[in-house]
Design an enzyme around this catalytic site. Structure first.
Site, short mmCIF file in Angstrom:
data_model
loop_
_atom_site.label_atom_id
_atom_site.label_comp_id
_atom_site.label_asym_id
_atom_site.label_seq_id
_atom_site.Cartn_x
_atom_site.Cartn_y
_atom_site.Cartn_z
N GLY A 50 42.53 36.94 45.42
CA GLY A 50 42.17 37.09 44.02
C GLY A 50 42.46 38.48 43.49
N ASP A 51 42.30 38.64 42.18
CA ASP A 51 42.47 39.93 41.52
C ASP A 51 43.90 40.44 41.59
OD1 ASP A 51 39.56 40.06 41.14
OD2 ASP A 51 39.49 40.57 43.26
N GLY A 106 37.52 36.79 37.13
CA GLY A 106 37.88 37.30 35.80
C GLY A 106 39.35 37.67 35.73
N HIS A 107 39.87 37.65 34.52
CA HIS A 107 41.22 38.12 34.23
C HIS A 107 41.10 39.30 33.28
CE1 HIS A 107 42.94 34.73 36.20
NE2 HIS A 107 42.67 33.86 35.25
N GLN A 165 40.46 32.36 41.04
CA GLN A 165 40.45 32.83 42.43
C GLN A 165 41.88 32.84 43.01
OE1 GLN A 165 37.96 30.16 41.70
NE2 GLN A 165 36.82 31.88 40.90
#
Length: 433
Positions: free
Chosen positions: A12-13, A40-41, A223
């Site tokens: 993720g991220d 989150g985006h 994710q």
């Protein structure tokens, strides 16, 4: 026009929001098909930064229809807060569509998520405590609450009463917590029902009809691959399918409609929460990546664990998702480092693994086998063609491409919307820019 799945290839991220934003005006629908507000985006447009948690990042592109599909679990209060926040900043949210079959996160599942993590102690999973896992468990146990239930108060009450009959026993007798009242839950669930009613629809039908009309649909995973409940580093995973196959079940679109699968690969590796992480750096190099890359969770603010690039998991993600293209993000963060180790295989108690170990214990004991590449010192944020990158940066990209077996079509050289190098068109053209 294509149906495109966009997935994270690590934990993720990786920067999926930027990849979605890059396609922006060229797509008609952006669909979130799994997860909830546990991820989150972050999208940067000009001097404006937008942190999205539940909404698909396509909501920031004018004319694009954002869709929260059936595979998502929805915290209604978070949804309304995000909508209000965007509207206050002048973003039009009127096109949002929400699946009537999506499950709702009731307050008792947030409570259970948090107390369970504390109860597990050292064996905790590292969840965000937002009720995601318990809500997916309710879904599989067939005791969940769906968006459509909000519009039949009698059915809603029956479901809440049935759920609390069991969950209050857990809270009282296992966790020594107070029980939760039915009216308390009903009040929270119904508070926003009328506000979202105009958005609620049969999203699977609408998406298939859009594809029939030749419109472009982007399916945006929450994710990432290594957090997928089936294909990730179980049990340190999320509770839904974050790989490309999850787009079909999570949105109600058959696999025969999918044309392209784009994977987002960060130029190094990060992870939030518990679980094995072979290339993790617990030294000055890891801290440097964290500070320069601003590696703090969009949703939780937690500092991310940082490590060197790992092409073993890159190869795995390429295979599991069937990647046709890769968006490589945050290449600029590596600027100024003399040497760049890349993990090309694992050593597990003396045995070399060139592919992901299938055994959980083997992965836990995996130690990285590195190949070292030269770094660069030049500022690359202004580069817009691959040939403008320093030779060492070009070499780094080409080696990642070779080692993962996936074509790197776009390279991020800064946080801004326009700070990218496009080598190949993500919508299918083979033109090199």
């Amino acid at each position: 026009m294509p149906a495109i799945v966009l997935v994270g290839t690590q934990w993720g991220d990786e920067g999926k929001g930027k990849a979605t934003d890059l396609l922006g005006s060229r797509i008609d629908h952006v669909v979130k098909f799994n997860g909830g507000n546990n991820a989150g985006h972050t999208v940067v447009i000009g001097d404006q930064k937008y942190a999205l948690h539940l909404l698909p990042s396509g909501i920031l592109s004018p004319g694009v229809t954002p869709v929260i599909a059936n595979g998502v679990v929805i915290d209604l209060s978070v949804l309304i807060d995000e909508l209000d926040g965007l509207e206050a900043r002048g973003v039009d949210t009127s096109l949002l569509r929400v699946s009537a079959n999506a499950h709702v996160i009731p307050p008792y599942n947030r409570v259970l998520d948090k107390v369970t993590e504390r109860f597990l102690g050292k064996r905790r999973i590292g969840t965000t405590g937002r009720g995601i896992g318990p809500t997916y468990a309710d879904k599989m146990n067939r005791v969940g609450i769906r968006v459509q239930d909000l519009y039949d108060e009698s059915i809603l009450r029956q479901k809440v009463e049935a759920a609390l009959g069991f969950k209050n026993q857990l809270l009282l007798k296992i966790y020594n917590r107070r029980d939760i009242e039915v009216e308390e839950v009903m009040g929270e669930l119904l508070r926003h029902a009328e506000r979202i009613r105009p958005m609620v629809t049969d999203t699977a039908l609408e998406l298939n009809e859009a594809l029939d009309r030749g419109e472009t649909v982007l399916f945006e995973a929450g994710q990432a691959t290594l957090l997928d409940v089936d294909h990730g580093t179980y049990p340190f995973v999320t509770s839904s399918n974050a790989t490309a196959g999850g787009a079909c079940t999570g949105a109600g679109v058959p696999p025969t409609r999918i044309d392209r699968v784009i994977g987002v690969f960060k130029a190094y590796t990060t992870r939030v929460g518990e679980g094995p992480f072979p290339t993790e750096l617990e030294d000055e190099a890891g801290e440097l990546l964290r500070e320069v890359g601003a590696e703090f969770g969009t949703t939780t603010g937690r500092p991310r664990r940082c490590g060197w690039a790992d092409v073993v998991i890159g190869r795995y993600a390429t295979r599991v998702n069937g990647l046709t293209d890769v968006v490589l993000t945050k290449l600029d963060v590596l600027t100024g480092l003399d040497k760049l180790p890349v993990c090309v295989a694992y050593d597990v108690q003396g045995e070399r693994f060139d592919e992901m170990p299938v055994n959980q214990s083997d992965f836990h004991h995996a130690r990285p086998i590195y190949e070292e590449l030269d770094g660069w010192t030049e500022d690359i944020s202004g580069c817009r063609r691959f040939e403008e990158l320093p030779e060492a940066a070009q070499n780094y990209v080409l080696h990642l491409e070779k080692w993962t077996g996936a074509r790197i079509s776009v390279i991020g050289v800064g946080p801004g919307r326009d700070e990218v190098i496009v080598r190949h068109d993500l919508l299918g053209s083979d033109d090199v820019h």
